[in-house]
Design a protein around this motif. Sequence first.
Motif, short mmCIF file in Angstrom:
data_model
loop_
_atom_site.label_atom_id
_atom_site.label_comp_id
_atom_site.label_asym_id
_atom_site.label_seq_id
_atom_site.Cartn_x
_atom_site.Cartn_y
_atom_site.Cartn_z
N GLY B 138 11.86 -3.63 -10.68
CA GLY B 138 10.67 -3.29 -9.90
C GLY B 138 10.98 -3.22 -8.42
O GLY B 138 12.00 -3.73 -7.95
N PRO B 139 10.08 -2.58 -7.65
CA PRO B 139 10.33 -2.40 -6.22
C PRO B 139 10.19 -3.71 -5.45
O PRO B 139 9.52 -4.64 -5.89
CB PRO B 139 9.23 -1.41 -5.80
N VAL B 140 10.86 -3.76 -4.31
CA VAL B 140 10.73 -4.89 -3.39
C VAL B 140 9.71 -4.50 -2.33
O VAL B 140 9.66 -3.34 -1.90
CB VAL B 140 12.09 -5.19 -2.71
N LYS B 141 8.87 -5.46 -1.94
CA LYS B 141 7.89 -5.18 -0.90
C LYS B 141 8.45 -5.59 0.46
O LYS B 141 9.01 -6.68 0.59
CB LYS B 141 6.60 -5.94 -1.17
N ASN B 142 8.28 -4.73 1.43
CA ASN B 142 8.68 -5.06 2.79
C ASN B 142 7.73 -6.14 3.32
O ASN B 142 6.51 -6.01 3.21
CB ASN B 142 8.57 -3.81 3.67
N PRO B 143 8.27 -7.24 3.88
CA PRO B 143 7.39 -8.26 4.46
C PRO B 143 6.57 -7.70 5.62
O PRO B 143 5.55 -8.28 5.99
CB PRO B 143 8.36 -9.33 4.94
N TRP B 144 7.05 -6.60 6.20
CA TRP B 144 6.31 -5.98 7.30
C TRP B 144 5.26 -5.04 6.76
O TRP B 144 5.51 -4.28 5.83
CB TRP B 144 7.25 -5.16 8.20
N ARG B 145 4.07 -5.08 7.38
CA ARG B 145 3.05 -4.09 7.10
C ARG B 145 2.60 -3.49 8.42
O ARG B 145 2.54 -4.20 9.44
CB ARG B 145 1.85 -4.72 6.39
N ALA B 146 2.32 -2.23 8.38
CA ALA B 146 1.89 -1.55 9.61
C ALA B 146 0.57 -2.13 10.11
O ALA B 146 -0.20 -2.70 9.34
CB ALA B 146 1.74 -0.06 9.35
N GLY B 151 -6.09 -3.04 14.89
CA GLY B 151 -5.32 -4.26 15.08
C GLY B 151 -5.12 -5.06 13.80
O GLY B 151 -4.38 -6.05 13.79
N GLU B 152 -5.74 -4.62 12.69
CA GLU B 152 -5.54 -5.33 11.43
C GLU B 152 -4.32 -4.80 10.70
O GLU B 152 -3.93 -3.65 10.86
CB GLU B 152 -6.79 -5.15 10.54
N LEU B 153 -3.77 -5.66 9.83
CA LEU B 153 -2.64 -5.24 9.01
C LEU B 153 -3.10 -4.30 7.92
O LEU B 153 -4.19 -4.48 7.36
CB LEU B 153 -1.98 -6.46 8.32
N GLU B 154 -2.29 -3.31 7.64
CA GLU B 154 -2.53 -2.47 6.48
C GLU B 154 -2.51 -3.35 5.23
O GLU B 154 -1.85 -4.40 5.21
CB GLU B 154 -1.40 -1.42 6.33
N SER B 414 13.01 7.47 10.87
CA SER B 414 11.61 7.00 10.90
C SER B 414 11.59 5.51 10.62
O SER B 414 12.60 4.92 10.26
CB SER B 414 10.79 7.72 9.82
N ALA B 415 10.40 4.92 10.78
CA ALA B 415 10.22 3.52 10.38
C ALA B 415 9.97 3.48 8.88
O ALA B 415 9.88 4.51 8.21
CB ALA B 415 9.04 2.92 11.13
N ALA B 416 9.88 2.25 8.35
CA ALA B 416 9.64 2.09 6.92
C ALA B 416 8.39 2.84 6.50
O ALA B 416 7.40 2.86 7.22
CB ALA B 416 9.51 0.61 6.58
N PHE B 417 8.43 3.47 5.34
CA PHE B 417 7.30 4.24 4.85
C PHE B 417 6.62 3.48 3.71
O PHE B 417 7.15 2.47 3.21
CB PHE B 417 7.75 5.63 4.40
N ASP B 456 2.80 2.03 15.01
CA ASP B 456 2.01 1.13 14.17
C ASP B 456 2.71 -0.20 13.92
O ASP B 456 2.52 -0.85 12.89
CB ASP B 456 1.58 1.81 12.87
N ALA B 457 3.58 -0.57 14.88
CA ALA B 457 4.19 -1.90 14.92
C ALA B 457 5.11 -2.20 13.74
O ALA B 457 5.17 -3.32 13.24
CB ALA B 457 3.12 -2.98 15.05
N MET B 458 5.82 -1.18 13.30
CA MET B 458 6.88 -1.40 12.31
C MET B 458 8.22 -1.37 13.04
O MET B 458 8.41 -0.60 13.98
CB MET B 458 6.83 -0.32 11.22
N PRO B 459 9.19 -2.19 12.56
CA PRO B 459 10.46 -2.27 13.30
C PRO B 459 11.28 -0.98 13.23
O PRO B 459 11.22 -0.25 12.26
CB PRO B 459 11.20 -3.42 12.61
N LEU B 460 12.05 -0.77 14.31
CA LEU B 460 12.96 0.37 14.39
C LEU B 460 14.32 -0.14 14.85
O LEU B 460 14.40 -1.11 15.59
CB LEU B 460 12.44 1.39 15.41
N GLY B 461 15.36 0.55 14.43
CA GLY B 461 16.71 0.09 14.80
C GLY B 461 17.51 1.14 15.51
O GLY B 461 17.27 2.33 15.38
N LEU B 462 18.49 0.67 16.29
CA LEU B 462 19.48 1.57 16.88
C LEU B 462 20.84 1.20 16.27
O LEU B 462 21.10 0.05 15.95
CB LEU B 462 19.53 1.42 18.40
N GLN B 463 21.68 2.24 16.15
CA GLN B 463 22.97 2.06 15.50
C GLN B 463 24.11 2.20 16.50
O GLN B 463 24.08 3.09 17.36
CB GLN B 463 23.12 3.12 14.40
#
Lengths: 494, 498
Positions: B138-146, B151-154, B414-417, B456-463
Motif C-alpha cells: 500500500g501507499p505511504v502517506k506524506n507527513p506533510w499536507r498542503a 491557513g488550514e491543512l488539507e 514540483s512539490a509533493a503531489f 501551499d507550504a510544502m517542502p522543496l529541495g535544491l540539488q
Amino acid sequence: MAKYIQGATGEWEVVIGLEIHAQVSSEAKLFSGSSTKFGSEPNTQVSFVCSAMPGMLPVINEECIRQAVRTGLAMGCKINLRSVFDRKNYFYADLPQGYQISQFKDPIVGEGVIEVQLEDGSTKAIGVERLHLEQDAGKSLHDQHPSQTYVDLNRCGVALMEIVSMPDMRSAEEAGAYFRKIRTLVRYAGTCDGNMDQGSMRADVNVSVRRPGAELGTRSETKNVNSIRFMMQVIEFESRRQIDLLEDGGTVAQETRKFDPATGTTSSMRSKEEAHDYRYFPDPDLLPLEFTREFVDELAKGLPELPDAKKSRLVTDLGVSEYNASVLVADKENADYFEDLLGDLARKVGQNKAELATRAANWVIVDLFGALKKAGKSITESPISTQHGAELLALQVDGTISGRIAKDVFEIMLESGDNPERIVAEKGLKQMSDTGAIEAMIDEILADNQDKVEQYRGGKDKLFGFFVGQVMKKTQGKANPQVVNQLLRPKLDG
Amino acid sequence: MTKLTELTLAEARDGLAKGDFTSRELTQQYLSNMEQGRELNSYIVETGDIALNMADKADEMIRAGNATGMTGIPIAVKDLYCTKDVHSCSASHILNGFKPKYESTVTANLWADGAVMLGKTNMDEFAMGSSNETSFYGPVKNPWRATKENGELETKDYVPGGSSGGSVAAVAAGMAIAATGTDTGGSIRQPAAFTGLVGLKPTYGRCSRWGMIAFASSLDQAGPITKTVRDAAIMMESMASYDVKDSTSVERTVPNYEHALTGDIRGMKIGIPKEYRMDGMPDEIEKLWQQGIEWMKDAGAEIIDISLPHTKYALPTYYIVAPAEASSNLARYDGVKYGLRVEGDGLDGMYKNTRAEGFGAEVKRRILIGTYVLSAGYYDAYYLKAQKIRTLIARDFAKAYEKVDVILTPTTPSAAFAMGEKSDDPIAMYLNDVFTVPASLAGLPAVSVPAGLSEDAMPLGLQLIGRAFDEETVLRAAQVLEHATGFSAKPKIWWGEK
C-alpha cells in the motif's frame, strides 16, 4: 583431398563445425566460492550466489580466467586483453538467475588454428573462431518423482570454456581428430580433465551438406553430445538425413536437435522460429575483464611442453617413429610415463636416451599399453611403475635376461607389481651366457639327433631353429640366444 | 527538555556520549512514535525487539568507550536491503515472506558501528516509482499536507515521493532519526525533497550493492536520508566501504565526511546548467533556484553558467537502461526457489501465474519495456544507443567539472503531489525524475537539501551534484546552503491520537 558422399543424384560435401564445452579445472565456480567437486550429494555445493538469492553478486574467480588464457595459449589462439561478460537471458528451472553469464561480443580468446593428423597420415588445419567463458546451468532431474521435476544446483555456476570451431571439418574422422586434439591440449594445459563420462567435455555438433564447391547449406545443431563415438554417429546420421531430404526435393530446417544414443539417431528439439531471443547485454554486475600482456606471458611460461612440440622432439632428437610419437603424445600422462621411464633407463645402463628410445617406446606402446588395455586400466593405474619398467628394459639391454624371459617377467610384474630384479633373482631367470656349459649342451643335443643333423646338412636349413629350440628347452629359455647361435652354427655347418 | 525524537543524529550522538540518555531510552521513544504513526504506512515491518536488543548492545559499546558516530542511533532500513532473518521483499508480493540468511554489506556496516534497526520501510515495488504508490503493502502517506488559503491543512493525502517513500516519511514524522535509502534515478533525493529532508546519493561504487535487492545494477546506490547535512555526513561514513563481494564497488579510503563540513565555500565554483531551466517549470521552482544561487554567492562562491547539452536525453535514456537491466535482474523471481509460487500447468504455467500475481503493474510495465529494448532487432536502436548517450551525458559533466566544483539545480520540478494524482499517467510520473536522473546516469554524487516551501507550504529541495568520489565538496556546499536557507519547518502532526 576432398571426401565426398555419394548420393543418388551426385556427390555431396559435409560441412561440420563444433562447439566444444570444456569444464574448467578449478576448485571453485566461475563467480562464487562453491566447490566444483563431481558426484556430491545434490545441492550441497550451492552458495547464495549460485542459487540467485536476491541481492547476490557474481565475483570473477581469477583462476578460471587463468585457465581460459592457458587454454587459449595451448591452442595457439589470440588472447584478448579485454573481454566482456554478458547476460544470456532465458527461463529454465535449473537456471536460477534467469540468465547465464557468458561472453558474447568480446570473448577472452580469439582466433587460432589447430592442426590435426588424419589416419592416412595427412594433416589438416582447422580454424578456431573463439573461446569464451560461461557458467554451467544446474541439472533438472525428471525421474525422481512421477509428476515433479527436481533440481540439483551443484553444477550451476561451474566454469565452462566454449571452444567454437570454424566450419572447417569435412568428415566425421576430421571432427573426431579435432575433438581429440582439443582434448589432448586442455589435458596438457591442465585446464580441463577431459572426462567425457562425467560431462567435463561435450559438444554441440553443427552439420550441413552442400554440392562440392557450392554455398554453405542450412545447418542443424545437435546439442550436448558427450562422446567422440556419438559425435561421429551424429555426423554420419545428420549428413545422410540431410542428403536424403535434399535429394527428395525437401529442405533442411535450421533447428536444434538432440541425439539418442540408443538408436544412433537425432530428432528435432526446436526450430528456428521457436528459438530463444537471448537478449544478450553486458552484465552490469561485472566490470569488463582486463589484464596485461605480462599476465599472459607469465601464464605462457608456466605451460608444459605441448604435444606438437613434444612429438617433434621425440622424432627428431630421440629417433622415435612418427607413429609411436603420435601415440605417446596423444595423452600427456602417456608421454610423461614414457619420458620418465626413458630417463631412468638411460641412467641405469649409462647410454644415451636416443639409443634406447625406440626400444622403450615399443615396450611402452606394445607391451604395456596392450596389457593395460586388456585390463581396462589407464596409465595412471599401471601396476608397473616407470622405475620398474626401466629396470626390466635395463635387464634386457645388459644381457641379464632374454627378450623371451622379459615377457614372462613382465607378466609377473603385472600380477604382483613386483620389482623385476627380484623376480629374476628369485625365479632364477638369469640368462645363461657360459659358453662352456652351452657348448656341452649343444654337443649332447647334436648327438641325440643325428638324423636331424644329417637332414640339415643335406640342405634343410630350417632345422636350425629346431636345434635352437632344443637348447632353449633344456635351459628353460635362459640361454643367451646370441651365444647359442654363435656356437651352434659352426658345429652344424662343421 | 526537547523530546528525544526531535534531536538530530549528531545531537543524539553527542547526548549519548555525554550520558544524557541511553540508546534504549531513545529507541523506546522512537518505537512509541512508530506506533502513533502507523497510519502513515511507512514501515512494512517494525522490529522493536531487535531494536531494543541492539540498543542495549550499543549502550554497552558507549560505556566501553567504543562508540562511533552511529552507535545507539535508531534508524529505519528500506525493505530493499537484505537483513538477516528479517522481512526483505523490496515491497513486492513476489518475494512473499522472504527472509534472507545474510545481511547486506551496507546494513552490516551500520550494525557494526552500533546503529539500531527500528524496522523495514515501505517503498515502491522493487524501487520502481516516484510516489511510493506501487508498493504491494500500500501507499505511504506524506507527513506533510498542503496548507489551504484559509491557513488550514488539507485533509487529503500527499505522496512522500519514491521510491524511498517509507524511509523519508519515517524520518519526517519522527519515527526514525535517519533512514537508509537507495537511489537509482532519484529515489533518495526526490522523496527527501518532498519531505523537507536531506538525501544523499553517493558516487556509484562508493557503497557496496551486495545484499541490496537489485533494480538496475549500473545505477543502484545506497545512501542516507537524514534531518541535516551533518547527519548525512556521519551516516555516509558508516555506510560506505569497498567490498570484494561487489565488483563494481571501488577500492578507496572512506574519508571522515564530517570533517569536510567547514562552512567555508569561499572561492568554490558553482555551475548553473542552463538546460535545467525547463519549459513549463513552475515559477516557484525557478524562484527557489535563483534564491539558491544568491545564497551561494553571498557565501562567497563563484557562480558560473554552464551547459550540459545532453540533459534532455537523460530521462528517455534512463527509461531504457534501467528497465533493460531490471527485466534481467527480476528474471530470478520465478517461483522456483523462494518467495511466491502460484501453481500452474507445467513449468511455463507456474512461471506465468507466479509472475502475473507476484508483480505489480508498474514492475510489469518496466519488465516489458526492458525486454523490448533488449530484443533482437531493437537492441541497437534502443539499448545500445542509450548506452552511447549515457556516455555523452557523463562527458557533459566531466567537461563542466573542468570549470566548476559543484552544480546547483532544483531537485524536482514540483512539490509533493496528492495521492492518486499521477498514478494513472506513467509519463507524468517519470517526469518527476528529470533533474535527478542525469547524475545517476553519470554515477555522480548528488544531494538534495531542503531549501524552502511552496506556495501551499510544502517542502522543496535544491540539488548539488559533484565530481565522482567528491562527496566532501558536495556536503560542504550542501551544509552552507542548508544554513543559508534557515529551513526549519516541520510537518504539522495530523496523524496518530487525535
